[in-house]
Enzyme design. Sequence first.
Site, PDB file in Angstrom:
ATOM      1  CG  HIS A 306      -2.069   0.924   1.080  1.00  0.00           C
ATOM      2  ND1 HIS A 306      -1.990   2.267   1.348  1.00  0.00           N
ATOM      3  CD2 HIS A 306      -3.324   0.693   0.641  1.00  0.00           C
ATOM      4  CE1 HIS A 306      -3.168   2.817   1.093  1.00  0.00           C
ATOM      5  NE2 HIS A 306      -3.985   1.890   0.656  1.00  0.00           N
ATOM      6  CG  ASP A 363      -8.585  -4.407  -2.577  1.00  0.00           C
ATOM      7  OD1 ASP A 363      -9.788  -4.240  -2.335  1.00  0.00           O
ATOM      8  OD2 ASP A 363      -7.847  -3.508  -2.988  1.00  0.00           O
TER       9      ASP A 363
HETATM   10  N1  CMC Z   1       4.073  -7.719  -4.802  1.00  0.00           N
HETATM   11  C1  CMC Z   1       5.414  -7.722  -4.981  1.00  0.00           C
HETATM   12  N2  CMC Z   1       6.199  -6.625  -4.851  1.00  0.00           N
HETATM   13  C2  CMC Z   1       5.575  -5.471  -4.528  1.00  0.00           C
HETATM   14  C3  CMC Z   1       4.179  -5.391  -4.325  1.00  0.00           C
HETATM   15  C4  CMC Z   1       3.429  -6.574  -4.479  1.00  0.00           C
HETATM   16  N3  CMC Z   1       2.103  -6.555  -4.293  1.00  0.00           N
HETATM   17  N4  CMC Z   1       3.832  -4.124  -4.018  1.00  0.00           N
HETATM   18  C5  CMC Z   1       4.980  -3.420  -4.026  1.00  0.00           C
HETATM   19  N5  CMC Z   1       6.035  -4.244  -4.334  1.00  0.00           N
HETATM   20  C6  CMC Z   1       7.460  -3.849  -4.366  1.00  0.00           C
HETATM   21  C7  CMC Z   1       7.781  -3.054  -5.625  1.00  0.00           C
HETATM   22  O1  CMC Z   1       8.181  -3.895  -6.683  1.00  0.00           O
HETATM   23  C8  CMC Z   1       8.900  -2.177  -5.135  1.00  0.00           C
HETATM   24  O2  CMC Z   1      10.083  -2.957  -5.063  1.00  0.00           O
HETATM   25  P1  CMC Z   1      11.535  -2.286  -5.366  1.00  0.00           P
HETATM   26  O3  CMC Z   1      11.736  -1.295  -4.249  1.00  0.00           O
HETATM   27  O4  CMC Z   1      12.492  -3.417  -5.343  1.00  0.00           O
HETATM   28  O5  CMC Z   1      11.420  -1.637  -6.701  1.00  0.00           O
HETATM   29  C9  CMC Z   1       8.503  -1.849  -3.685  1.00  0.00           C
HETATM   30  O6  CMC Z   1       7.698  -2.971  -3.276  1.00  0.00           O
HETATM   31  C10 CMC Z   1       7.708  -0.555  -3.545  1.00  0.00           C
HETATM   32  O7  CMC Z   1       6.572  -0.647  -4.425  1.00  0.00           O
HETATM   33  P2  CMC Z   1       5.918   0.594  -5.197  1.00  0.00           P
HETATM   34  O8  CMC Z   1       5.255   0.099  -6.427  1.00  0.00           O
HETATM   35  O9  CMC Z   1       6.948   1.678  -5.349  1.00  0.00           O
HETATM   36  O10 CMC Z   1       4.846   1.059  -4.137  1.00  0.00           O
HETATM   37  P3  CMC Z   1       3.618   2.000  -4.438  1.00  0.00           P
HETATM   38  O11 CMC Z   1       3.340   2.716  -3.175  1.00  0.00           O
HETATM   39  O12 CMC Z   1       3.850   2.814  -5.640  1.00  0.00           O
HETATM   40  O13 CMC Z   1       2.431   0.982  -4.804  1.00  0.00           O
HETATM   41  C11 CMC Z   1       0.598  -0.481  -4.648  1.00  0.00           C
HETATM   42  C12 CMC Z   1       1.425   0.598  -3.939  1.00  0.00           C
HETATM   43  C13 CMC Z   1      -0.658  -0.767  -3.826  1.00  0.00           C
HETATM   44  C14 CMC Z   1       0.157   0.026  -6.030  1.00  0.00           C
HETATM   45  C15 CMC Z   1       1.457  -1.759  -4.813  1.00  0.00           C
HETATM   46  O14 CMC Z   1       1.863  -2.227  -3.544  1.00  0.00           O
HETATM   47  C16 CMC Z   1       0.716  -2.862  -5.576  1.00  0.00           C
HETATM   48  O15 CMC Z   1       0.735  -2.865  -6.815  1.00  0.00           O
HETATM   49  N6  CMC Z   1       0.042  -3.827  -4.842  1.00  0.00           N
HETATM   50  C17 CMC Z   1      -0.757  -4.845  -5.479  1.00  0.00           C
HETATM   51  C18 CMC Z   1      -2.092  -4.279  -5.893  1.00  0.00           C
HETATM   52  C19 CMC Z   1      -3.034  -4.071  -4.717  1.00  0.00           C
HETATM   53  O16 CMC Z   1      -3.171  -4.927  -3.855  1.00  0.00           O
HETATM   54  N7  CMC Z   1      -3.707  -2.922  -4.717  1.00  0.00           N
HETATM   55  C20 CMC Z   1      -4.714  -2.590  -3.704  1.00  0.00           C
HETATM   56  C21 CMC Z   1      -4.297  -1.425  -2.861  1.00  0.00           C
HETATM   57  S1  CMC Z   1      -5.344  -1.282  -1.391  1.00  0.00           S
HETATM   58  C22 CMC Z   1      -6.902  -0.853  -1.973  1.00  0.00           C
HETATM   59  C23 CMC Z   1      -6.975   0.544  -2.381  1.00  0.00           C
HETATM   60  O17 CMC Z   1      -6.857   1.425  -1.520  1.00  0.00           O
HETATM   61  O18 CMC Z   1      -7.214   0.767  -3.569  1.00  0.00           O
END
Ligand code: CMC
Length: 422
Positions: A306, A363
């Site tokens: 998140h 989720d």
């Molecule tokens: N699985 C594997 N690796 C992950 C995941 C995941 N679900 N989420 C983040 N990472 C890794 C990402 O690859 C990155 O690694 P590195 O530092 O080596 O490059 C690190 O963790 C930071 O990730 P980020 O993408 O920079 O984080 P963000 O804050 O931009 O993204 C997120 C947040 C929710 C989009 C992401 O965690 C994600 O895609 N999660 C899966 C989708 C999901 O469950 N979404 C629902 C969110 S909660 C409901 C809502 O409020 O909408």
Amino acid sequence: MSTFTFTDNRNGKSAEFPILNSVLGADVVDITTLNKELGVYTYDNGLSMTGSCQSDITYIDGGKGELLYRGYPIEQLAEKKKYLEVCYLLLNGELPTAEQFVAFEGSMREKRFPNEGLRNLFNAFPDDGHPMAVLSSAVSALSAFHHQHLNVQSQEEYMDMAIRLIAKMPTLAAYTYRHHMGYPLIYPDMDRYFTENFLYMMRAFPTGSTEISDVEVRAMDAIFTLHADHEQNASTSTVRLVGSTGAHPYAAVVAGINALWGRAHGGANESVIAQLEMIGSVENVDKFIKKAKDPNDDFRLMGFGHRVYKNFDPRAKVLRKLRDELRDTLGINSRLIEIANKVEEIALTDEYFVKRNLYPNIDFYSGTIFEALGIKRNMFTPIFVIGRTVGWLTQLIELKKDPSQKIFRPRQRYVGHTKRDI
Ligand code: CMC
């Protein structure tokens, strides 16, 4: 007043900017005169360091895993209050008295029926269209039926506009589902509470009785509450952005619905179940965890991570408990729960996830409960829409009432061609 100093090391020029205190959480630096003072803009990819508004609605402490609506912890609201009481709280700032609740609930019932003409719209869609596409179109169409809300001015008008849409959203979502399934569209039942009526509209047929248990109503009601607001997330920021242009409030909500559809946001609930199905068995979990950790593989563990929570999502904790409580009563798919528990167990101890603070989010758990309630997977995100509509509208009303609010118009770092001739 405390200030924050920016220095441009290229020329030694510096300027001071006011620090605005927050009631809870980090204070913010007001940089509205940055360009005037120093000739630069800030660059904040994903806007993760930027406060785009001032708000007194919802507070999140991502480190602690805390979520408050108008100061009340989400756990208490989900356990002790009905969803419509929470809607009243968000819209009005305080929980309703018994009398206020009766009046609020009553006005909602009256507004459940969309204009009869709107029902024709559903026939225009193919049966296999995604419910999010159909629902967003239906809400867009609703703005054509209620053009009186284009220039909302008074508190009374704001409430009228908000109550109308909150009340109609379950009807439109249920129509979307029924069209998709080829079922006849049925009318809302005025005698049932908001959430019970939604379940009724998903299940009922023109003849025969419809079974809906109290447990199911309570579970769905808590799910709506958990989704009701989440401060400046992607869809809410979209609603504020569109609202800041003076567009119709329902058009702003449509933009929010479309932002929510993405699998990085609300669409994740549908993807979680698809992913658990794809993993297929507890034995395969390791293989998928490895994929999620591989930097050369874009596979992500859906329902994990998140932008704000760097601890357990408090909504996820409530849902996990609810899911386990409901396991026997609702006949929750235990094979999927077993796989989910294994994913959770490994991810919570694996260095990759621990180092990046990747915890299960809301989720990760909602899908298994939706399935137990007999809801089809592609309706999961429309249910998120029903719960979140009040949050979008409350944030929009806050924006509209703020005299200092400007149209959202960010800047960019240009990296294209310099001027050239054809
Ligand atoms: N699985 C594997 N690796 C992950 C995941 C995941 N679900 N989420 C983040 N990472 C890794 C990402 O690859 C990155 O690694 P590195 O530092 O080596 O490059 C690190 O963790 C930071 O990730 P980020 O993408 O920079 O984080 P963000 O804050 O931009 O993204 C997120 C947040 C929710 C989009 C992401 O965690 C994600 O895609 N999660 C899966 C989708 C999901 O469950 N979404 C629902 C969110 S909660 C409901 C809502 O409020 O909408």
